[in-house]
Design a protein around this motif. Structure first.
Motif, PDB file in Angstrom:
ATOM      1  N   LEU A 292     -14.776  30.833  -3.615  1.00 27.57           N
ATOM      2  CA  LEU A 292     -14.684  30.728  -4.612  1.00 27.57           C
ATOM      3  C   LEU A 292     -12.970  31.860  -4.995  1.00 27.57           C
ATOM      4  O   LEU A 292     -13.315  32.775  -4.292  1.00 27.57           O
ATOM      5  N   PRO A 293     -12.153  31.996  -6.160  1.00 32.33           N
ATOM      6  CA  PRO A 293     -11.376  33.091  -5.729  1.00 32.33           C
ATOM      7  C   PRO A 293     -11.574  34.959  -5.887  1.00 32.33           C
ATOM      8  O   PRO A 293     -10.979  35.650  -5.003  1.00 32.33           O
ATOM      9  N   ALA A 294     -12.902  34.469  -6.463  1.00 33.37           N
ATOM     10  CA  ALA A 294     -13.396  35.859  -6.165  1.00 33.37           C
ATOM     11  C   ALA A 294     -13.434  36.528  -4.968  1.00 33.37           C
ATOM     12  O   ALA A 294     -13.243  37.881  -4.943  1.00 33.37           O
ATOM     13  N   GLY A 295     -13.792  36.370  -3.980  1.00 32.27           N
ATOM     14  CA  GLY A 295     -14.055  36.101  -2.715  1.00 32.27           C
ATOM     15  C   GLY A 295     -12.763  36.980  -2.200  1.00 32.27           C
ATOM     16  O   GLY A 295     -13.120  36.992  -0.699  1.00 32.27           O
ATOM     17  N   SER A 339     -14.086  33.124 -11.532  1.00 27.25           N
ATOM     18  CA  SER A 339     -13.031  31.116 -11.838  1.00 27.25           C
ATOM     19  C   SER A 339     -12.806  31.233 -12.886  1.00 27.25           C
ATOM     20  O   SER A 339     -11.927  30.665 -13.532  1.00 27.25           O
ATOM     21  N   ARG A 340     -13.391  31.919 -14.228  1.00 24.82           N
ATOM     22  CA  ARG A 340     -12.890  31.153 -15.527  1.00 24.82           C
ATOM     23  C   ARG A 340     -11.996  32.479 -16.134  1.00 24.82           C
ATOM     24  O   ARG A 340     -11.487  31.617 -17.048  1.00 24.82           O
ATOM     25  N   ASP A 341     -11.534  33.515 -15.511  1.00 31.28           N
ATOM     26  CA  ASP A 341     -10.257  33.615 -15.490  1.00 31.28           C
ATOM     27  C   ASP A 341      -8.676  33.080 -14.822  1.00 31.28           C
ATOM     28  O   ASP A 341      -7.426  33.403 -15.762  1.00 31.28           O
ATOM     29  N   ILE A 342      -9.155  32.232 -14.173  1.00 33.45           N
ATOM     30  CA  ILE A 342      -8.366  31.457 -13.682  1.00 33.45           C
ATOM     31  C   ILE A 342      -6.300  30.709 -14.545  1.00 33.45           C
ATOM     32  O   ILE A 342      -5.625  31.041 -14.064  1.00 33.45           O
ATOM     33  N   GLU A 343      -7.212  29.884 -15.705  1.00 33.77           N
ATOM     34  CA  GLU A 343      -7.059  29.929 -16.865  1.00 33.77           C
ATOM     35  C   GLU A 343      -5.897  30.242 -17.653  1.00 33.77           C
ATOM     36  O   GLU A 343      -4.872  30.257 -17.724  1.00 33.77           O
ATOM     37  N   GLY A 344      -6.210  31.707 -17.584  1.00 27.13           N
ATOM     38  CA  GLY A 344      -5.784  32.685 -18.319  1.00 27.13           C
ATOM     39  C   GLY A 344      -4.948  33.144 -17.765  1.00 27.13           C
ATOM     40  O   GLY A 344      -3.125  33.501 -18.226  1.00 27.13           O
ATOM     41  N   ILE A 345      -4.896  33.167 -16.235  1.00 30.43           N
ATOM     42  CA  ILE A 345      -3.843  33.966 -14.727  1.00 30.43           C
ATOM     43  C   ILE A 345      -2.074  33.202 -15.050  1.00 30.43           C
ATOM     44  O   ILE A 345      -1.487  32.767 -15.542  1.00 30.43           O
ATOM     45  N   LEU A 346      -3.054  31.697 -15.228  1.00 31.56           N
ATOM     46  CA  LEU A 346      -1.912  30.817 -13.867  1.00 31.56           C
ATOM     47  C   LEU A 346      -1.403  29.677 -15.274  1.00 31.56           C
ATOM     48  O   LEU A 346      -1.002  29.280 -15.336  1.00 31.56           O
ATOM     49  N   GLY A 347      -2.566  29.870 -16.096  1.00 33.83           N
ATOM     50  CA  GLY A 347      -1.714  28.444 -17.675  1.00 33.83           C
ATOM     51  C   GLY A 347      -2.700  27.371 -17.284  1.00 33.83           C
ATOM     52  O   GLY A 347      -2.419  26.834 -18.323  1.00 33.83           O
ATOM     53  N   PHE A 348      -3.286  27.295 -16.115  1.00 33.50           N
ATOM     54  CA  PHE A 348      -3.931  25.608 -15.836  1.00 33.50           C
ATOM     55  C   PHE A 348      -4.409  26.298 -14.544  1.00 33.50           C
ATOM     56  O   PHE A 348      -5.050  27.176 -14.665  1.00 33.50           O
ATOM     57  N   THR A 349      -5.689  25.779 -14.201  1.00 32.41           N
ATOM     58  CA  THR A 349      -6.891  25.363 -13.244  1.00 32.41           C
ATOM     59  C   THR A 349      -7.247  23.927 -12.543  1.00 32.41           C
ATOM     60  O   THR A 349      -6.663  22.892 -13.400  1.00 32.41           O
ATOM     61  N   TYR A 350      -7.187  24.202 -11.684  1.00 29.56           N
ATOM     62  CA  TYR A 350      -7.547  22.669 -10.614  1.00 29.56           C
ATOM     63  C   TYR A 350      -9.166  22.951 -10.312  1.00 29.56           C
ATOM     64  O   TYR A 350      -9.286  22.361  -9.561  1.00 29.56           O
ATOM     65  N   GLY A 351      -9.326  24.145 -11.114  1.00 28.04           N
ATOM     66  CA  GLY A 351     -10.731  23.907 -11.010  1.00 28.04           C
ATOM     67  C   GLY A 351     -11.624  25.569 -10.419  1.00 28.04           C
ATOM     68  O   GLY A 351     -10.720  25.819 -10.161  1.00 28.04           O
ATOM     69  N   PRO A 352     -12.927  25.547 -10.453  1.00 33.53           N
ATOM     70  CA  PRO A 352     -13.370  27.050 -10.157  1.00 33.53           C
ATOM     71  C   PRO A 352     -12.843  27.117  -8.834  1.00 33.53           C
ATOM     72  O   PRO A 352     -13.654  28.550  -8.278  1.00 33.53           O
ATOM     73  N   GLU A 353     -13.112  26.443  -7.929  1.00 36.55           N
ATOM     74  CA  GLU A 353     -12.993  26.665  -6.457  1.00 36.55           C
ATOM     75  C   GLU A 353     -12.249  26.176  -5.618  1.00 36.55           C
ATOM     76  O   GLU A 353     -11.594  25.741  -6.228  1.00 36.55           O
ATOM     77  N   VAL A 354     -11.475  27.310  -4.630  1.00 40.28           N
ATOM     78  CA  VAL A 354     -10.287  26.804  -3.498  1.00 40.28           C
ATOM     79  C   VAL A 354     -10.588  26.447  -3.155  1.00 40.28           C
ATOM     80  O   VAL A 354      -9.231  25.494  -2.886  1.00 40.28           O
ATOM     81  N   VAL A 355     -11.359  26.259  -1.678  1.00 45.35           N
ATOM     82  CA  VAL A 355     -12.036  25.622  -0.978  1.00 45.35           C
ATOM     83  C   VAL A 355     -13.095  25.084  -1.386  1.00 45.35           C
ATOM     84  O   VAL A 355     -13.966  26.084  -1.211  1.00 45.35           O
ATOM     85  N   HIS A 356     -13.338  23.484  -1.915  1.00 47.48           N
ATOM     86  CA  HIS A 356     -14.440  23.219  -2.218  1.00 47.48           C
ATOM     87  C   HIS A 356     -16.238  22.643  -0.687  1.00 47.48           C
ATOM     88  O   HIS A 356     -14.599  22.483   0.424  1.00 47.48           O
ATOM     89  N   ARG A 357     -17.356  23.047  -0.973  1.00 47.30           N
ATOM     90  CA  ARG A 357     -17.548  22.834   0.282  1.00 47.30           C
ATOM     91  C   ARG A 357     -17.519  21.957   1.557  1.00 47.30           C
ATOM     92  O   ARG A 357     -17.654  21.627   2.417  1.00 47.30           O
ATOM     93  N   ASP A 358     -17.630  20.299   0.303  1.00 41.79           N
ATOM     94  CA  ASP A 358     -16.510  19.102   0.841  1.00 41.79           C
ATOM     95  C   ASP A 358     -15.468  19.146   1.426  1.00 41.79           C
ATOM     96  O   ASP A 358     -15.127  18.643   2.128  1.00 41.79           O
ATOM     97  N   ASP A 359     -14.859  20.437   1.643  1.00 41.70           N
ATOM     98  CA  ASP A 359     -13.557  20.265   2.162  1.00 41.70           C
ATOM     99  C   ASP A 359     -13.781  21.573   3.244  1.00 41.70           C
ATOM    100  O   ASP A 359     -12.253  21.467   3.292  1.00 41.70           O
ATOM    101  N   LEU A 360     -14.785  21.632   3.632  1.00 44.32           N
ATOM    102  CA  LEU A 360     -15.353  22.791   4.619  1.00 44.32           C
ATOM    103  C   LEU A 360     -15.504  22.489   5.346  1.00 44.32           C
ATOM    104  O   LEU A 360     -16.493  21.749   6.225  1.00 44.32           O
ATOM    105  N   VAL A 361     -15.013  22.982   6.631  1.00 40.25           N
ATOM    106  CA  VAL A 361     -15.587  23.237   8.142  1.00 40.25           C
ATOM    107  C   VAL A 361     -15.757  24.136   8.928  1.00 40.25           C
ATOM    108  O   VAL A 361     -14.980  24.903   9.253  1.00 40.25           O
TER     109      VAL A 361
END
Ligand code: GLU
Length: 363
Positions: A292-295, A339-361
Protein backbone atom coordinates in the motif's frame (compact mmCIF):
# COMPACT_ATOMS: atom_id res chain seq x y z
CA UNK A 1 -15.09 -20.39 -13.18
CA UNK A 2 -13.98 -17.56 -15.44
CA UNK A 3 -14.23 -18.64 -19.06
CA UNK A 4 -13.35 -16.99 -22.34
CA UNK A 5 -15.60 -18.26 -25.12
CA UNK A 6 -14.47 -17.79 -28.69
CA UNK A 7 -17.04 -18.05 -31.45
CA UNK A 8 -15.77 -18.27 -35.00
CA UNK A 9 -17.60 -17.06 -38.07
CA UNK A 10 -18.39 -20.63 -39.12
CA UNK A 11 -20.19 -21.19 -35.81
CA UNK A 12 -22.18 -17.98 -36.12
CA UNK A 13 -23.29 -18.80 -39.66
CA UNK A 14 -24.08 -22.47 -38.91
CA UNK A 15 -22.69 -23.33 -42.32
CA UNK A 16 -24.76 -20.74 -44.21
CA UNK A 17 -23.71 -17.42 -45.78
CA UNK A 18 -25.37 -15.30 -43.11
CA UNK A 19 -25.31 -14.80 -39.40
CA UNK A 20 -27.64 -17.53 -38.24
CA UNK A 21 -30.09 -15.94 -35.80
CA UNK A 22 -31.37 -19.19 -34.25
CA UNK A 23 -27.78 -20.26 -33.61
CA UNK A 24 -27.09 -16.96 -31.88
CA UNK A 25 -30.17 -17.44 -29.72
CA UNK A 26 -28.93 -20.90 -28.69
CA UNK A 27 -25.47 -19.61 -27.88
CA UNK A 28 -26.71 -16.70 -25.82
CA UNK A 29 -29.14 -18.92 -23.96
CA UNK A 30 -26.20 -21.17 -23.04
CA UNK A 31 -24.11 -18.18 -21.97
CA UNK A 32 -26.98 -16.89 -19.81
CA UNK A 33 -27.38 -20.36 -18.26
CA UNK A 34 -23.74 -20.71 -17.22
CA UNK A 35 -23.74 -17.16 -15.85
CA UNK A 36 -26.77 -18.05 -13.75
CA UNK A 37 -24.84 -21.09 -12.52
CA UNK A 38 -22.18 -18.69 -11.23
CA UNK A 39 -19.61 -18.66 -14.04
CA UNK A 40 -18.13 -15.52 -15.56
CA UNK A 41 -18.07 -15.33 -19.34
CA UNK A 42 -16.02 -13.16 -21.68
CA UNK A 43 -16.99 -13.57 -25.32
CA UNK A 44 -14.58 -13.19 -28.22
CA UNK A 45 -16.51 -13.12 -31.44
CA UNK A 46 -15.77 -13.02 -35.13
CA UNK A 47 -18.40 -12.27 -37.72
CA UNK A 48 -17.96 -8.54 -38.33
CA UNK A 49 -16.62 -9.01 -41.85
CA UNK A 50 -19.35 -11.51 -42.62
CA UNK A 51 -22.04 -9.19 -41.21
CA UNK A 52 -20.71 -6.36 -43.38
CA UNK A 53 -20.70 -8.59 -46.42
CA UNK A 54 -24.28 -9.58 -45.66
CA UNK A 55 -25.33 -5.94 -45.10
CA UNK A 56 -23.90 -4.77 -48.41
CA UNK A 57 -25.69 -7.49 -50.35
CA UNK A 58 -22.81 -9.99 -50.76
CA UNK A 59 -20.47 -7.99 -53.05
CA UNK A 60 -17.82 -10.03 -54.89
CA UNK A 61 -15.17 -11.23 -52.48
CA UNK A 62 -12.07 -9.13 -52.51
CA UNK A 63 -9.50 -10.24 -50.01
CA UNK A 64 -7.59 -6.99 -49.67
CA UNK A 65 -7.06 -5.64 -46.20
CA UNK A 66 -8.87 -2.40 -47.08
CA UNK A 67 -11.97 -4.30 -48.20
CA UNK A 68 -12.02 -6.44 -45.07
CA UNK A 69 -11.63 -3.35 -42.92
CA UNK A 70 -14.51 -1.69 -44.69
CA UNK A 71 -16.72 -4.75 -44.30
CA UNK A 72 -15.78 -5.05 -40.63
CA UNK A 73 -16.63 -1.39 -40.07
CA UNK A 74 -20.03 -1.94 -41.65
CA UNK A 75 -20.61 -5.22 -39.88
CA UNK A 76 -19.30 -4.68 -36.36
CA UNK A 77 -22.22 -2.49 -35.33
CA UNK A 78 -24.73 -4.87 -36.84
CA UNK A 79 -23.07 -7.81 -35.14
CA UNK A 80 -23.24 -6.03 -31.79
CA UNK A 81 -26.82 -5.01 -32.37
CA UNK A 82 -27.74 -8.66 -32.88
CA UNK A 83 -25.86 -9.75 -29.78
CA UNK A 84 -27.31 -6.96 -27.66
CA UNK A 85 -30.89 -7.58 -28.73
CA UNK A 86 -30.72 -11.34 -28.19
CA UNK A 87 -28.82 -11.02 -24.91
CA UNK A 88 -31.48 -8.65 -23.68
CA UNK A 89 -34.06 -11.44 -23.96
CA UNK A 90 -32.04 -13.25 -21.32
CA UNK A 91 -31.53 -10.14 -19.21
CA UNK A 92 -27.82 -10.02 -20.03
CA UNK A 93 -26.31 -6.54 -20.52
CA UNK A 94 -23.43 -6.47 -23.00
CA UNK A 95 -20.37 -4.32 -23.64
CA UNK A 96 -18.35 -3.99 -26.82
CA UNK A 97 -14.57 -4.02 -26.49
CA UNK A 98 -12.48 -3.78 -29.66
CA UNK A 99 -8.81 -4.63 -29.23
CA UNK A 100 -5.80 -4.96 -31.43
CA UNK A 101 -2.19 -6.05 -31.04
CA UNK A 102 -0.97 -2.69 -29.74
CA UNK A 103 -3.38 -2.93 -26.82
CA UNK A 104 -1.59 -6.02 -25.57
CA UNK A 105 1.88 -4.55 -26.08
CA UNK A 106 1.39 -1.18 -24.46
CA UNK A 107 1.25 -1.66 -20.70
CA UNK A 108 -1.06 1.23 -19.96
CA UNK A 109 -3.57 0.18 -22.58
CA UNK A 110 -3.25 -3.43 -21.45
CA UNK A 111 -4.03 -2.54 -17.86
CA UNK A 112 -6.87 -0.28 -18.87
CA UNK A 113 -8.43 -3.04 -20.97
CA UNK A 114 -8.03 -5.39 -18.02
CA UNK A 115 -9.70 -2.91 -15.68
CA UNK A 116 -12.62 -2.49 -18.09
CA UNK A 117 -13.09 -6.23 -18.56
CA UNK A 118 -12.86 -6.96 -14.86
CA UNK A 119 -15.28 -4.11 -14.24
CA UNK A 120 -17.75 -5.64 -16.69
CA UNK A 121 -17.54 -9.00 -14.93
CA UNK A 122 -17.98 -7.46 -11.49
CA UNK A 123 -21.08 -5.65 -12.73
CA UNK A 124 -22.57 -8.68 -14.46
CA UNK A 125 -21.99 -7.32 -17.96
CA UNK A 126 -21.03 -9.70 -20.76
CA UNK A 127 -18.00 -8.24 -22.58
CA UNK A 128 -18.07 -8.97 -26.31
CA UNK A 129 -14.65 -8.61 -27.87
CA UNK A 130 -13.48 -8.50 -31.44
CA UNK A 131 -10.38 -7.24 -33.11
CA UNK A 132 -10.58 -3.55 -33.96
CA UNK A 133 -10.38 -4.46 -37.64
CA UNK A 134 -11.10 -0.99 -39.00
CA UNK A 135 -7.90 0.46 -37.55
CA UNK A 136 -5.61 -2.57 -37.33
CA UNK A 137 -2.92 -2.43 -40.00
CA UNK A 138 -1.35 -5.58 -41.39
CA UNK A 139 1.67 -5.44 -39.07
CA UNK A 140 -0.23 -4.34 -36.00
CA UNK A 141 -2.99 -6.87 -36.11
CA UNK A 142 -3.42 -9.90 -33.92
CA UNK A 143 -4.82 -11.18 -37.19
CA UNK A 144 -7.15 -13.95 -36.14
CA UNK A 145 -9.61 -14.30 -33.33
CA UNK A 146 -8.25 -17.63 -32.07
CA UNK A 147 -5.01 -15.91 -31.11
CA UNK A 148 -6.96 -12.89 -29.89
CA UNK A 149 -8.98 -15.16 -27.60
CA UNK A 150 -5.77 -16.59 -26.10
CA UNK A 151 -4.47 -13.07 -25.44
CA UNK A 152 -7.80 -12.21 -23.84
CA UNK A 153 -7.65 -15.37 -21.71
CA UNK A 154 -4.28 -14.17 -20.40
CA UNK A 155 -5.57 -10.66 -19.92
CA UNK A 156 -8.50 -11.70 -17.75
CA UNK A 157 -6.64 -14.69 -16.27
CA UNK A 158 -9.30 -17.10 -17.39
CA UNK A 159 -9.72 -20.54 -15.86
CA UNK A 160 -10.67 -21.95 -19.24
CA UNK A 161 -10.63 -20.91 -22.88
CA UNK A 162 -13.33 -22.55 -24.99
CA UNK A 163 -12.98 -22.27 -28.75
CA UNK A 164 -16.13 -23.38 -30.51
CA UNK A 165 -15.63 -24.18 -34.14
CA UNK A 166 -17.03 -26.13 -37.08
CA UNK A 167 -14.84 -29.16 -36.32
CA UNK A 168 -15.44 -31.67 -33.51
CA UNK A 169 -11.90 -31.11 -32.18
CA UNK A 170 -8.36 -32.09 -33.12
CA UNK A 171 -8.07 -35.29 -35.15
CA UNK A 172 -5.25 -37.72 -35.78
CA UNK A 173 -5.77 -37.03 -39.51
CA UNK A 174 -8.17 -35.02 -41.67
CA UNK A 175 -11.56 -36.69 -41.04
CA UNK A 176 -12.88 -35.34 -44.35
CA UNK A 177 -10.41 -37.46 -46.29
CA UNK A 178 -9.24 -40.19 -43.92
CA UNK A 179 -11.80 -42.68 -42.61
CA UNK A 180 -9.40 -43.83 -39.87
CA UNK A 181 -9.09 -40.36 -38.38
CA UNK A 182 -10.03 -40.25 -34.71
CA UNK A 183 -10.60 -37.47 -32.23
CA UNK A 184 -7.78 -36.69 -29.78
CA UNK A 185 -9.51 -36.10 -26.43
CA UNK A 186 -6.55 -34.69 -24.49
CA UNK A 187 -3.35 -32.93 -25.53
CA UNK A 188 -0.83 -32.67 -22.72
CA UNK A 189 1.58 -30.46 -24.59
CA UNK A 190 1.66 -28.68 -27.91
CA UNK A 191 4.55 -30.59 -29.48
CA UNK A 192 5.75 -30.50 -33.12
CA UNK A 193 3.64 -33.65 -33.66
CA UNK A 194 0.55 -31.72 -32.56
CA UNK A 195 1.46 -28.87 -34.89
CA UNK A 196 1.76 -31.36 -37.73
CA UNK A 197 -1.87 -32.40 -37.18
CA UNK A 198 -3.07 -28.84 -37.65
CA UNK A 199 -2.99 -28.89 -41.45
CA UNK A 200 -3.89 -25.77 -43.39
CA UNK A 201 -6.55 -23.09 -42.93
CA UNK A 202 -10.17 -24.20 -42.57
CA UNK A 203 -13.33 -22.87 -44.19
CA UNK A 204 -13.30 -19.87 -46.50
CA UNK A 205 -15.41 -17.68 -44.23
CA UNK A 206 -13.28 -17.31 -41.13
CA UNK A 207 -9.59 -16.56 -40.83
CA UNK A 208 -8.61 -19.50 -38.65
CA UNK A 209 -8.40 -23.19 -39.32
CA UNK A 210 -6.81 -25.61 -36.88
CA UNK A 211 -3.42 -23.91 -37.09
CA UNK A 212 -4.48 -20.73 -35.31
CA UNK A 213 -6.39 -22.81 -32.76
CA UNK A 214 -3.27 -24.78 -31.87
CA UNK A 215 -1.39 -21.51 -31.65
CA UNK A 216 -4.06 -20.16 -29.30
CA UNK A 217 -3.87 -23.36 -27.25
CA UNK A 218 -0.11 -23.00 -26.97
CA UNK A 219 -0.29 -19.36 -25.84
CA UNK A 220 -3.02 -19.94 -23.27
CA UNK A 221 -1.74 -23.21 -21.80
CA UNK A 222 1.72 -21.75 -21.32
CA UNK A 223 0.17 -19.01 -19.22
CA UNK A 224 -1.71 -21.57 -17.14
CA UNK A 225 -5.13 -21.58 -18.83
CA UNK A 226 -6.44 -24.89 -20.21
CA UNK A 227 -8.13 -24.79 -23.61
CA UNK A 228 -10.94 -26.78 -25.17
CA UNK A 229 -11.60 -26.89 -28.89
CA UNK A 230 -15.13 -28.17 -29.30
CA UNK A 231 -17.87 -28.34 -31.93
CA UNK A 232 -20.04 -25.24 -32.07
CA UNK A 233 -23.04 -27.20 -33.28
CA UNK A 234 -23.13 -29.55 -30.29
CA UNK A 235 -26.22 -28.96 -28.16
CA UNK A 236 -25.37 -26.86 -25.10
CA UNK A 237 -21.65 -27.24 -25.64
CA UNK A 238 -20.70 -24.55 -23.14
CA UNK A 239 -22.86 -25.68 -20.20
CA UNK A 240 -21.78 -29.27 -20.76
CA UNK A 241 -18.11 -28.35 -20.80
CA UNK A 242 -18.46 -26.33 -17.63
CA UNK A 243 -20.20 -29.29 -16.03
CA UNK A 244 -17.06 -31.28 -16.65
CA UNK A 245 -18.26 -33.26 -19.63
CA UNK A 246 -15.63 -34.30 -22.18
CA UNK A 247 -16.30 -32.67 -25.50
CA UNK A 248 -13.83 -31.95 -28.27
CA UNK A 249 -10.13 -31.74 -27.49
CA UNK A 250 -8.79 -30.48 -24.19
CA UNK A 251 -5.30 -28.95 -23.96
CA UNK A 252 -3.87 -29.11 -20.45
CA UNK A 253 -2.25 -26.07 -18.84
CA UNK A 254 1.45 -26.01 -17.93
CA UNK A 255 1.53 -25.32 -14.21
CA UNK A 256 -0.79 -22.87 -12.51
CA UNK A 257 -1.72 -19.44 -13.78
CA UNK A 258 -0.15 -17.80 -10.78
CA UNK A 259 3.16 -19.59 -11.36
CA UNK A 260 3.12 -18.53 -15.00
CA UNK A 261 2.41 -14.96 -13.99
CA UNK A 262 5.23 -14.93 -11.48
CA UNK A 263 7.69 -16.36 -14.00
CA UNK A 264 6.68 -13.57 -16.32
CA UNK A 265 7.15 -10.88 -13.65
CA UNK A 266 10.65 -12.15 -12.92
CA UNK A 267 11.50 -12.19 -16.61
CA UNK A 268 10.78 -8.46 -16.90
CA UNK A 269 13.55 -5.92 -16.45
CA UNK A 270 12.81 -3.86 -13.34
CA UNK A 271 12.18 -0.24 -14.26
CA UNK A 272 12.48 1.28 -10.79
CA UNK A 273 12.99 0.84 -7.08
CA UNK A 274 10.56 1.42 -4.26
CA UNK A 275 11.79 1.47 -0.65
CA UNK A 276 9.44 0.31 2.08
CA UNK A 277 9.23 1.04 5.77
CA UNK A 278 9.85 -1.77 8.24
CA UNK A 279 6.16 -2.60 8.67
CA UNK A 280 5.44 -2.94 4.95
CA UNK A 281 8.64 -4.94 4.41
CA UNK A 282 7.61 -7.33 7.18
CA UNK A 283 4.06 -7.72 5.78
CA UNK A 284 5.47 -8.68 2.40
CA UNK A 285 8.24 -10.91 3.72
CA UNK A 286 6.13 -12.79 6.22
CA UNK A 287 2.68 -12.79 4.69
CA UNK A 288 3.17 -11.97 1.02
CA UNK A 289 0.70 -9.12 1.43
CA UNK A 290 -0.04 -6.33 -1.03
CA UNK A 291 1.97 -3.11 -0.97
CA UNK A 292 0.00 0.00 0.00
CA UNK A 293 1.21 3.59 -0.49
CA UNK A 294 1.40 4.11 3.29
CA UNK A 295 4.33 1.69 3.51
CA UNK A 296 6.49 3.45 0.90
CA UNK A 297 9.31 5.79 1.93
CA UNK A 298 11.17 6.38 -1.36
CA UNK A 299 10.60 6.03 -5.12
CA UNK A 300 13.42 5.88 -7.68
CA UNK A 301 13.31 5.55 -11.45
CA UNK A 302 10.91 6.73 -14.09
CA UNK A 303 8.53 3.81 -14.44
CA UNK A 304 5.06 3.63 -15.82
CA UNK A 305 1.93 1.94 -14.56
CA UNK A 306 2.23 -1.82 -15.13
CA UNK A 307 6.03 -1.97 -15.15
CA UNK A 308 8.07 -4.14 -12.85
CA UNK A 309 9.69 -2.51 -9.82
CA UNK A 310 12.04 -3.81 -7.15
CA UNK A 311 10.74 -3.59 -3.60
CA UNK A 312 13.48 -2.82 -1.11
CA UNK A 313 13.56 -3.23 2.67
CA UNK A 314 14.69 -0.14 4.69
CA UNK A 315 18.30 -1.45 4.59
CA UNK A 316 18.22 -1.58 0.78
CA UNK A 317 17.97 -5.35 0.28
CA UNK A 318 15.57 -6.39 -2.42
CA UNK A 319 12.76 -8.46 -0.91
CA UNK A 320 10.31 -8.72 -3.79
CA UNK A 321 9.52 -7.69 -7.31
CA UNK A 322 6.12 -6.72 -8.61
CA UNK A 323 3.99 -4.85 -11.10
CA UNK A 324 3.13 -1.35 -9.98
CA UNK A 325 -0.36 -0.02 -10.51
CA UNK A 326 0.88 3.58 -10.23
CA UNK A 327 3.56 5.33 -12.30
CA UNK A 328 6.59 6.81 -10.54
CA UNK A 329 5.35 10.40 -10.65
CA UNK A 330 2.04 9.53 -8.97
CA UNK A 331 3.72 7.22 -6.49
CA UNK A 332 6.03 10.00 -5.36
CA UNK A 333 2.96 12.05 -4.47
CA UNK A 334 1.01 9.34 -2.63
CA UNK A 335 3.90 7.62 -0.82
CA UNK A 336 3.42 7.61 2.93
CA UNK A 337 -0.29 8.33 2.58
CA UNK A 338 -3.27 6.19 3.45
CA UNK A 339 -4.97 4.53 0.46
CA UNK A 340 -8.20 6.41 1.14
CA UNK A 341 -6.34 9.69 0.40
CA UNK A 342 -5.17 8.62 -3.08
CA UNK A 343 -8.13 10.11 -4.88
CA UNK A 344 -7.85 13.40 -3.00
CA UNK A 345 -4.17 13.74 -3.88
CA UNK A 346 -4.20 12.54 -7.50
CA UNK A 347 -7.76 13.33 -8.48
CA UNK A 348 -8.29 9.64 -9.41
CA UNK A 349 -7.40 6.21 -8.12
CA UNK A 350 -6.28 2.92 -9.62
CA UNK A 351 -7.27 1.21 -6.37
CA UNK A 352 -5.84 0.94 -2.84
CA UNK A 353 -2.81 -1.25 -3.66
CA UNK A 354 0.36 -0.05 -5.32
CA UNK A 355 1.45 -3.64 -5.95
CA UNK A 356 -1.26 -6.24 -5.52
CA UNK A 357 -0.20 -9.50 -3.87
CA UNK A 358 -1.03 -11.41 -7.08
CA UNK A 359 1.40 -9.18 -8.96
CA UNK A 360 4.22 -9.69 -6.50
CA UNK A 361 6.98 -12.27 -6.28
CA UNK A 362 8.90 -12.60 -3.01
CA UNK A 363 12.62 -13.20 -3.42
N1 GLU B 1 -12.27 -10.03 -36.73
C1 GLU B 1 -12.81 -10.75 -37.83
C2 GLU B 1 -14.30 -10.53 -37.94
O1 GLU B 1 -14.95 -10.21 -37.00
C3 GLU B 1 -12.61 -12.23 -37.72
C4 GLU B 1 -11.22 -12.71 -37.59
C5 GLU B 1 -11.24 -14.25 -37.55
O2 GLU B 1 -12.09 -14.89 -38.19
O3 GLU B 1 -10.40 -14.83 -36.86
O4 GLU B 1 -14.88 -10.71 -38.98
Amino acid sequence: MRVVLKLGTSVLTAGTDRLHRPRLVDLLRDIAAVRTAGHEVVLVTSGAVLAGWEALGFPPRDRTLAEKQLLAAVGQGRLMHLYASIAELYGVPVAQVLLTAGDFRDRTRYLNARTTLNGCLTRGVLPIINENDAVATAQLKVGDNDTLSAFVANLVEADLLVILTDAPGLYTADPRTDPDASLIPVVERVTPEVWALAGGAGSHRGTGGMHTKIQAAEIATRAGTPVVIAPGDAEQALPRLLNGEDLGTRFLAHGSRLEARKRWILAEIAAGRVTLDAGAARAIRERGGSLLPAGITAVEGDFRRGQTVRLLAPDGTEIARGLTRYPAADLTRIKGHHSRDIEGILGFTYGPEVVHRDDLVRL
